[in-house]
Scaffold this motif. Structure first.
Motif, mmCIF file in Angstrom:
data_model
loop_
_atom_site.group_PDB
_atom_site.id
_atom_site.type_symbol
_atom_site.label_atom_id
_atom_site.label_comp_id
_atom_site.label_asym_id
_atom_site.label_seq_id
_atom_site.Cartn_x
_atom_site.Cartn_y
_atom_site.Cartn_z
ATOM 1 N N MET A 108 50.238 -7.379 -0.676
ATOM 2 C CA MET A 108 51.189 -7.366 -1.785
ATOM 3 C C MET A 108 52.032 -6.095 -1.772
ATOM 4 N N CYS A 109 51.416 -4.979 -1.391
ATOM 5 C CA CYS A 109 52.169 -3.728 -1.279
ATOM 6 C C CYS A 109 53.192 -3.804 -0.151
ATOM 7 N N ARG A 110 52.800 -4.369 0.962
ATOM 8 C CA ARG A 110 53.677 -4.392 2.135
ATOM 9 C C ARG A 110 54.974 -5.125 1.841
ATOM 10 N N ILE A 111 54.900 -6.270 1.169
ATOM 11 C CA ILE A 111 56.133 -7.013 0.911
ATOM 12 C C ILE A 111 56.974 -6.330 -0.179
ATOM 13 N N ALA A 112 56.358 -5.381 -0.908
ATOM 14 C CA ALA A 112 57.096 -4.601 -1.899
ATOM 15 C C ALA A 112 57.649 -3.316 -1.294
ATOM 16 N N GLY A 113 57.423 -3.122 -0.005
ATOM 17 C CA GLY A 113 57.942 -1.949 0.676
ATOM 18 C C GLY A 113 57.123 -0.693 0.489
ATOM 19 N N THR A 114 55.840 -0.848 0.158
ATOM 20 C CA THR A 114 54.980 0.316 -0.026
ATOM 21 C C THR A 114 53.617 0.021 0.598
ATOM 22 N N SER A 115 52.597 0.769 0.221
ATOM 23 C CA SER A 115 51.266 0.561 0.775
ATOM 24 C C SER A 115 50.223 1.074 -0.195
ATOM 25 N N VAL A 116 48.984 0.688 0.021
ATOM 26 C CA VAL A 116 47.870 1.225 -0.752
ATOM 27 C C VAL A 116 47.725 2.706 -0.418
ATOM 28 N N GLN A 117 47.722 3.555 -1.451
ATOM 29 C CA GLN A 117 47.722 5.001 -1.249
ATOM 30 C C GLN A 117 46.397 5.674 -1.563
ATOM 31 N N TYR A 118 45.515 4.974 -2.278
ATOM 32 C CA TYR A 118 44.209 5.541 -2.607
ATOM 33 C C TYR A 118 43.290 4.412 -3.056
ATOM 34 N N VAL A 119 42.019 4.745 -3.274
ATOM 35 C CA VAL A 119 41.026 3.753 -3.677
ATOM 36 C C VAL A 119 40.269 4.273 -4.898
ATOM 37 N N LYS A 120 40.125 3.399 -5.895
ATOM 38 C CA LYS A 120 39.343 3.736 -7.077
ATOM 39 C C LYS A 120 38.475 2.543 -7.457
ATOM 40 N N PRO A 121 37.159 2.695 -7.510
ATOM 41 C CA PRO A 121 36.317 1.602 -7.995
ATOM 42 C C PRO A 121 36.588 1.326 -9.471
ATOM 43 N N HIS A 122 36.298 0.096 -9.868
ATOM 44 C CA HIS A 122 36.523 -0.333 -11.257
ATOM 45 C C HIS A 122 35.207 -0.513 -11.994
ATOM 46 N N GLY A 123 35.228 -0.229 -13.288
ATOM 47 C CA GLY A 123 34.175 -0.632 -14.206
ATOM 48 C C GLY A 123 32.763 -0.290 -13.775
ATOM 49 N N ALA A 124 31.925 -1.323 -13.698
ATOM 50 C CA ALA A 124 30.517 -1.116 -13.382
ATOM 51 C C ALA A 124 30.339 -0.553 -11.969
ATOM 52 N N LEU A 125 31.221 -0.914 -11.062
ATOM 53 C CA LEU A 125 31.107 -0.361 -9.712
ATOM 54 C C LEU A 125 31.386 1.134 -9.727
ATOM 55 N N TYR A 126 32.345 1.554 -10.520
ATOM 56 C CA TYR A 126 32.671 2.977 -10.683
ATOM 57 C C TYR A 126 31.469 3.730 -11.231
ATOM 58 N N ASN A 127 30.869 3.180 -12.306
ATOM 59 C CA ASN A 127 29.741 3.852 -12.944
ATOM 60 C C ASN A 127 28.491 3.835 -12.073
ATOM 61 N N THR A 128 28.263 2.725 -11.382
ATOM 62 C CA THR A 128 27.101 2.640 -10.510
ATOM 63 C C THR A 128 27.228 3.602 -9.340
ATOM 64 N N ALA A 129 28.401 3.647 -8.734
ATOM 65 C CA ALA A 129 28.618 4.525 -7.587
ATOM 66 C C ALA A 129 28.565 6.000 -7.972
ATOM 67 N N ALA A 130 28.686 6.286 -9.260
ATOM 68 C CA ALA A 130 28.576 7.674 -9.712
ATOM 69 C C ALA A 130 27.149 8.188 -9.596
ATOM 70 N N VAL A 131 26.156 7.269 -9.659
ATOM 71 C CA VAL A 131 24.752 7.691 -9.663
ATOM 72 C C VAL A 131 23.922 7.064 -8.548
ATOM 73 N N ASP A 132 24.426 6.023 -7.908
ATOM 74 C CA ASP A 132 23.690 5.296 -6.870
ATOM 75 C C ASP A 132 24.255 5.679 -5.507
ATOM 76 N N ALA A 133 23.507 6.492 -4.756
ATOM 77 C CA ALA A 133 24.005 7.000 -3.480
ATOM 78 C C ALA A 133 24.230 5.877 -2.470
ATOM 79 N N ARG A 134 23.405 4.817 -2.525
ATOM 80 C CA ARG A 134 23.554 3.728 -1.558
ATOM 81 C C ARG A 134 24.853 2.966 -1.779
ATOM 82 N N GLN A 135 25.125 2.580 -3.025
ATOM 83 C CA GLN A 135 26.361 1.853 -3.274
ATOM 84 C C GLN A 135 27.577 2.756 -3.075
#
Length: 276
Positions: A108-135
């Motif tokens: 979707m970014c490519r056809i808009a003339g741009t690209s993905v510039q960074y990565v951020k987990p959402h919601g429960a994945l964000y919170n889980t990854a804050a404390v769960d080293a494996r995930q």
């Protein structure tokens, strides 16, 4: 890799980000167009926790047109729970899911003339990854496989940022404008009263103090240090646009520069900050 060295952040300059592209079909969530006139980075949903294909395409196009940097907001594959239910996924499956979402948003970014510039987990994945080293490591493995130059956003002191730094990824420390904090510097669970803040003036004062001093008040009244390179206002919070504008106006009144961290770090973005 030191976070400030990785991002090139100096003095009082901060990025403003928001979660966008979370509408689905005829169901509308938030005011993405208005928010894109305020923030400098857009965490765009990738279809797993929210966002249908057309919504993602339109959001990426609108962000690119406004010069707002786009990041992939990857989450658990659970639309019914809006990605806010934690899932104990095996590492290979989680890594593959993150890669799948990155690829979808990149199209979707490519056809808009741009690209993905960074990565951020959402919601429960964000919170889980804050404390769960494996995930946390499973997410890092996906980013490394996809593009090791992509910055990774997370909570200061989290397992996610520790894993990212150890792997050589640029990492971005994030604070939340509209969320309450525990004395340990974690986000108060949304199941608890007072977890989400709603008063624009109160939030603006809080963020101004955070950005200029690196400190805020936790729910128990204690003072905690929260170093932040980027400030998030959730796009689905009631009054989110007014809150984001209040935060931006207050920061600028304090002499704080607003700019996307990717541009400041010499990354892949060529977009200018929106006029507000």
């Amino acid at each position: 890799m030191d976070t400030r060295e990785a991002t090139g952040l100096t003095g009082r300059t901060v990025d403003l980000n928001s979660d966008l592209g979370e509408s689905y079909g005829t169901w509308t969530l938030g005011d993405d167009e208005a928010m894109l006139g305020v923030v400098t980075s857009a965490n765009v949903a990738c279809g797993f926790h929210a966002g249908d294909a057309l919504t993602l395409q339109r959001t990426c196009a609108a962000a690119a047109e406004r010069g707002v940097v786009i990041g992939a907001q990857v989450g658990y594959n659970h639309l019914a729970g809006f990605g806010r239910w934690s899932i104990d996924m095996p590492s290979p499956e989680l890594t593959a899911d993150v890669l799948y979402q990155l690829g979808a948003l990149e199209a979707m970014c490519r056809i808009a003339g741009t690209s993905v510039q960074y990565v951020k987990p959402h919601g429960a994945l964000y919170n889980t990854a804050a404390v769960d080293a494996r995930q946390a490591r499973a997410i890092v493995d996906a980013v490394l496989a996809y593009d090791p130059s992509l910055p990774l956003i997370g909570l200061p002191g989290s397992e996610l940022l520790a894993a990212g730094e150890a792997a050589g990824l640029p990492v971005i420390r994030e604070a939340f404008a509209d969320r309450a904090y525990t004395p340990e510097g974690r986000l108060v669970s949304r199941q608890e009263p007072g977890a989400v803040l709603h008063d624009p003036d109160e939030v603006a004062d809080r963020v101004a103090r955070l950005v200029t001093t690196g400190r805020l008040t936790a729910v128990d009244g204690t003072e905690i240090e929260v170093p932040a390179d980027s400030i998030c206002t959730h796009g689905d919070t009631p009054g989110a646009v007014a809150m984001a504008r209040a935060v931006r106006d207050r920061l600028q009144a304090e002499g704080v520069s607003i700019a996307p961290f990717v541009t400041r770090s010499g990354g892949r973005s060529s977009g200018a900050a929106p006029d507000g």
